[in-house]
Design an enzyme around this catalytic site. Structure first.
Site, short mmCIF file in Angstrom:
data_model
loop_
_atom_site.label_atom_id
_atom_site.label_comp_id
_atom_site.label_asym_id
_atom_site.label_seq_id
_atom_site.Cartn_x
_atom_site.Cartn_y
_atom_site.Cartn_z
N ASP A 285 0.78 -1.23 0.00
CA ASP A 285 0.00 0.00 0.00
C ASP A 285 0.82 1.30 0.00
OD1 ASP A 285 -1.68 -2.11 0.51
OD2 ASP A 285 -2.73 -1.18 2.17
N GLU B 295 1.53 -9.16 11.77
CA GLU B 295 1.35 -8.80 10.35
C GLU B 295 2.71 -8.54 9.71
OE1 GLU B 295 -1.12 -5.34 9.86
OE2 GLU B 295 -1.34 -5.64 7.70
#
Ligand code: DGY
Length: 416
Positions: free
Chosen positions: A159, A383
């Site tokens: 992202d 993550e």
């Protein structure tokens, strides 16, 4: 300890299982994400092969008529995430976003097939035409220059990577208006994209939505079109695996072989001679991003050899950073905690490690695998991880980190 971690990884997959699909982590990501699901399927395949196939089938139930498989499938409403289905207004058979994500499914379906070849052949037979349609959509709607373009930073999956900084300056954010982010209520803002990043994500989303997700309009007129090593290398690898699947099924794979040749030839367009590395390239003005990212190291996964990329990885190893940072720790945009601007991602490591191994870089492959195992064993199923000290960051209890642990057999590594 290793057995305990195997159990924990299985528990995470089961906790995040919503029946036919798996959420990346509860709260932060409450829907089905495309490349997360590919990893979830690999994880399930280590203990429940039919469930692995169900994951892929539920993802493909959202495939659009034009072949696109969306990056988010909104199976159930959930207020905890923004932007949701009402904002995206996807055009598929069920609510979805309007962009795709790195195409990992063909490659991972081959691995899942090996766990139970009889069931695998049956599933691949049904899946093959859908996979071909998705890969063809990528070639028709993203690969007009030979290089696979990302139409949105979320499509690349990375992202807020520095790769998009220069290209994103062309995005007009004047009409974005007020909105409420939800991600920063789940995770510390210092580990997430900035407000400016989000304004740009939304401006691009509105551009696509407002033209009804018309791919010609997006290709010709969107302010953002960036040749991306994540998409390019995963699609090239995906084509190779798709061709193998086709051969297994006795299908004509000449079209797929043509795609492989096109993408192989275009790899040199991602080669930044000044950096001596694979890089992203802004297709609107030809400028390289000057970003040595973890996607740069997916070359081996795509079957592309590069002695210079070996040297970059050896430099990281010599400098004592955990492998493989998402952005060069010596680069001026390095941020050890902020998502794709520095942190180590187990999923990228898995693909880099598999590629290194296949290309015969045994020592580096082992280093990447060993360090990934060590990060997870010491810091949990996060993550992502800080490359300086291993600190876990972003969401916890993470599906794809658990899936990497199981599918890459990290518990086999002595000492974690
Ligand atoms: C998010 O919401 O952060 C996702 O990465 C978008 O795909």
């Amino acid at each position: 300890m290793m057995e305990a971690l195997d159990k924990q990884a299985i528990e995470i997959l089961k906790d995040n299982d919503r029946g036919s699909y798996t959420v990346p982590t509860a709260g932060l990501y409450p829907y089905q994400w495309n490349w997360d699901s590919a990893f979830a399927a690999l994880g399930f395949a280590t203990f429940d092969v039919p469930r692995a196939w169900r994951e892929i089938e539920s993802l493909f139930s959202a495939q659009w008529d034009n072949g696109m498989v969306p990056h988010i499938v909104f199976h159930q409403p959930d207020d905890g995430y923004f932007p949701g289905p009402d904002v995206w207004q996807g055009k598929g058979p069920i609510a979805s976003s309007g962009i795709s994500q790195p195409p990992l499914v063909a490659s991972f379906a081959r691995k899942i097939h090996q766990r139970d070849p009889e069931l695998g052949m049956e599933k691949l037979k049904t899946l093959f035409p859908a996979l071909v349609n998705w890969h063809r959509w990528y070639m028709d709607c993203r690969a007009e220059s030979g290089v696979v373009a990302s139409s949105h930073p979320w499509e690349s999956g990375r992202d807020n990577a520095p790769d998009w900084d220069e290209a994103s300056e062309a995005i007009d954010i004047s009409n974005v208006g007020e909105y409420k982010r939800r991600d920063t209520s789940h995770v510390d803002a210092s580990m997430r994209p900035t407000k400016l990043d989000y304004d740009r994500y939304l401006a691009l989303l509105y551009f696509g939505r407002d033209c009804g997700w018309n791919e010609t309009e997006i290709a010709d007129n969107s302010p953002f079109r960036v040749g991306d090593p994540t998409l390019h290398f995963t699609l090239l690898r995906g084509h190779r695996d798709l061709a193998e699947i086709g051969r297994m099924l006795g299908e004509d794979v000449s079209e797929i072989e043509g795609w492989i040749a096109t993408l192989e030839a275009a790899c040199q367009k991602l080669w930044n001679p000044e950096m001596s590395a694979f890089d992203s390239v802004n297709l609107r003005n030809g400028k390289f991003a000057n970003s040595l990212s973890n996607a740069s190291f997916l070359c081996w996964y795509a079957g592309i050899e590069s002695p210079e990329m070996v040297e970059h990885l050896e430099r990281y190893l010599a400098n004592g950073h955990y492998l493989v940072p998402s952005y060069d720790p010596s680069g001026d945009k390095y941020d050890a905690k902020r998502y794709w601007r520095g942190p180590v991602w187990a999923i990228m490591n898995a693909m880099i490690g598999w590629g290194l191994e296949e290309q015969g870089h045994v020592t580096l492959a082992r280093a990447v695998r060993q360090q990934t195992a060590g990060l997870i064993a010491n810091y949990g199923f996060a993550e992502y991880f800080n490359p300086d000290d291993g600190t876990p960051a972003g969401g916890g209890h993470f599906t794809w980190t658990a899936a990497v642990w199981l599918s890459w057999s990290l518990s086999d590594l002595a000492g974690g």
